[in-house]
Design an enzyme around this catalytic site. Structure first.
Site: not given
Ligand code: NAP
Length: 487
Positions: A179, A232-233, A237, A254, A288, A335, A389
């Site tokens: 997904k 993701g966030s 997580g 992550e 990230c 964002q 962040e």
């Molecule tokens: P996000 O909002 O947490 O979304 C990540 C993924 O999870 C998306 O596919 C999102 O779908 C999905 N999601 C949303 N709500 C969910 C739920 N309740 N249950 C399961 N999945 C759900 O993060 P993002 O805004 O896409 O990415 C930015 C974040 O990623 C930042 O915090 C960044 O630091 C982090 N990141 C971390 C790393 C690492 O390796 N540590 C690498 C890259 C990014 P939708 O898009 O449909 O909401």
């Protein structure tokens, strides 16, 4: 046809049991020019996920039973197909995510390398064999796939992150439901298209786009699911952690970061400036591993700040498809609003920024989500912009009395993803390596810019579970079976 181009706007279907599944759609727009519709994506539902999970479960015995080198041969084909479409995939990525075309090309290259790396793992897949204490007993541990795995990915590396989950999951013999992030699903879709074209059997790879809330819950509740890998966030997580633990799913998380670059007085000055600017602002600060705090030793603080601001002012912000652009837009309105909200907080806490501090407007800027690269000076540890962040082109400059003070400041956040030190003192380098609470460390390089051949991931609130990439990836995507055999 995989994507229906009957209208001028292509429609990208979901992929379940080897079939392209149509349905109602949502838009994927270019953040550099919101007039441009990149494509329409079929919006999956909880029942699509249920179908995908059933398909993955049905496909599992044959796929996990296939010789691993034969799975590897298919992954090599995926890499070959991605190679053939290299330019198109990179351009698609710039159009959906906003990063510059050279950055997008670098990411596609990385996805190809990741597929090749894990394709080769099919011929290794080492377990353990050790001598027994007993006569005529052979003991060994072999790796087995975990089963059906859910992969949830973010938008900032819309190809590389799905690739570094998909490739190790597949080579280990797992079947998957992928997904992607809703704001940038096309790059992940291209990987799935390549898997389809390479002849990966039906049901092994399933792709469902749509709302994270609905699909995320459906994936976590899918009966055949054995593991979930999420990037993701931190907020989402942590939610996944609590939900997945109820079912004792294997999890890999992550999450966010608040990554420091420490600049010591003995550093190669120009290179430290360049590395900081690169890590803070390239990819619009949406990595990230991006630097969001630069902690500068008092002796060079003023000179460094001046050089940093001067270099940052030379960055060109614009549509990443155009040559000469350093920084693209924020990925979407949400964002950009988050970044602007943190800039407001920063102004209240630290005063006017030394550069940037606003949305860019006028001419073509009006059609996109462009924010000027922003530097706040004299930021202290108690400030929100030093702790939370932001995930955009905003850098906090902080003053440290000496190396020990810099290390204390660097570690004084809940996160621990990446960190960098700029110094020519080898003793300080090793002190940094041993004392820094982060999973990814760089020395005299930008804090961002990792490769795929070694473990990737952080510590503290940034990560949970086995690391990704390199040989470590198999620790998540396999379980051991230990055998004691009398002969
Ligand atoms: P996000 O909002 O947490 O979304 C990540 C993924 O999870 C998306 O596919 C999102 O779908 C999905 N999601 C949303 N709500 C969910 C739920 N309740 N249950 C399961 N999945 C759900 O993060 P993002 O805004 O896409 O990415 C930015 C974040 O990623 C930042 O915090 C960044 O630091 C982090 N990141 C971390 C790393 C690492 O390796 N540590 C690498 C890259 C990014 P939708 O898009 O449909 O909401």
């Amino acid at each position: 046809m995989l994507d229906s181009s009957m209208s001028t706007t292509p429609v990208f279907a979901n992929y379940v049991r080897g079939e392209w599944v149509e349905g109602p759609t949502f838009e994927n727009r270019n953040p550099a020019n919101t007039d441009e519709l990149v494509g329409l994506f079929v919006k999956g539902s909880a029942s699509t996920v249920e179908e995908a999970a059933a398909a993955a479960a049905e496909a599992l015995p044959a796929w996990s039973g296939m010789a691993a080198p034969a799975r590897g041969a298919l992954l090599f084909k995926v890499a070959e197909i991605l190679e053939q479409k290299f330019d198109q995939i990179a351009a698609d990525m710039t159009r959906e995510e906003g990063k510059t075309l050279p950055e997008a090309k670098g990411e596609v290259r990385r996805s190809i390398n990741i597929f090749r790396y894990f394709a080769g793992e099919g011929s290794r897949m080492a377990g353990h064999i050790v001598p027994s204490e007993r006569d005529r007993v052979q003991m060994f541990a072999i790796r087995k796939p975990v089963g059906v795995v859910g992969l949830l990915t973010p938008w900032n590396f819309p190809s590389a992150i799905p690739a570094w989950k998909l490739a190790p999951a597949l080579i280990a013999g797992n079947t998957v439901i992928l997904k992607p992030a809703s704001v940038a699903p096309l790059s992940a879709w291209r990987l799935v298209e390549a898997c389809h074209q390479a002849g990966i059997p039906k049901g092994v790879v399933n792709f469902v786009a749509g709302s994270g809330g609905e699909l995320g819950r459906a994936i976590l509740e899918a009966k055949p699911l054995k593991a979930v890998s999420f990037t993701g966030s931190t907020e989402i997580g942590h939610w996944i952690h609590s939900e997945a633990s109820k079912r004792r799913l294997k999890i890999q998380l992550e999450m966010g970061g608040k990554n420091p670059t420490i600049v010591l007085a003995d550093a190669d000055f120009n290179s430290a400036v360049e590395n900081t600017v690169n890590a803070a602002f390239f990819s619009t600060g949406q990595k990230c591993t991006a630097t969001s705090r630069v902690i500068v030793e008092d002796a060079i603080y003023d000179k460094f700040l001046e050089a940093l601001v001067a270099r940052t002012k030379k960055l060109t912000v614009g549509d990443g498809m155009e040559p000469g652009i350093d920084i693209g837009p924020a990925v979407d309105q949400g964002q950009m609003d988050t970044v602007l909200r943190y800039i407001d907080i920063g102004i209240k806490e630290a005063g006017s920024p030394k550069c940037g501090g606003q949305r860019l407007t006028g001419c073509s800027y009006d059609k996109g989500y462009f924010v000027a690269p922003t530097i706040f000076a004299d930021v202290t540890e108690d400030m929100t912009i030093a702790q939370e962040e932001i995930f955009g082109p905003v850098l906090a400059v902080m003053r440290a009395k000496d190396f020990a003070d810099a290390m204390r400041i660097a570690n004084n956040v809940p996160f621990g993803l990446s960190a960098s030190v700029q110094t020519t003192n080898v003793g300080r380098v090793f002190d940094f390596i041993h004392q820094m609470e982060a999973g990814l460390l760089t020395v005299n390089l930008p804090s961002a810019g990792v490769e795929y051949q070694l473990p990737f991931g952080g510590t503290k609130d940034s990560s949970f579970g086995p690391k990704e990439q390199g040989p470590a990836a198999l620790e998540f995507y396999t379980d051991y079976k230990t055998v004691y055999l009398k002969y």
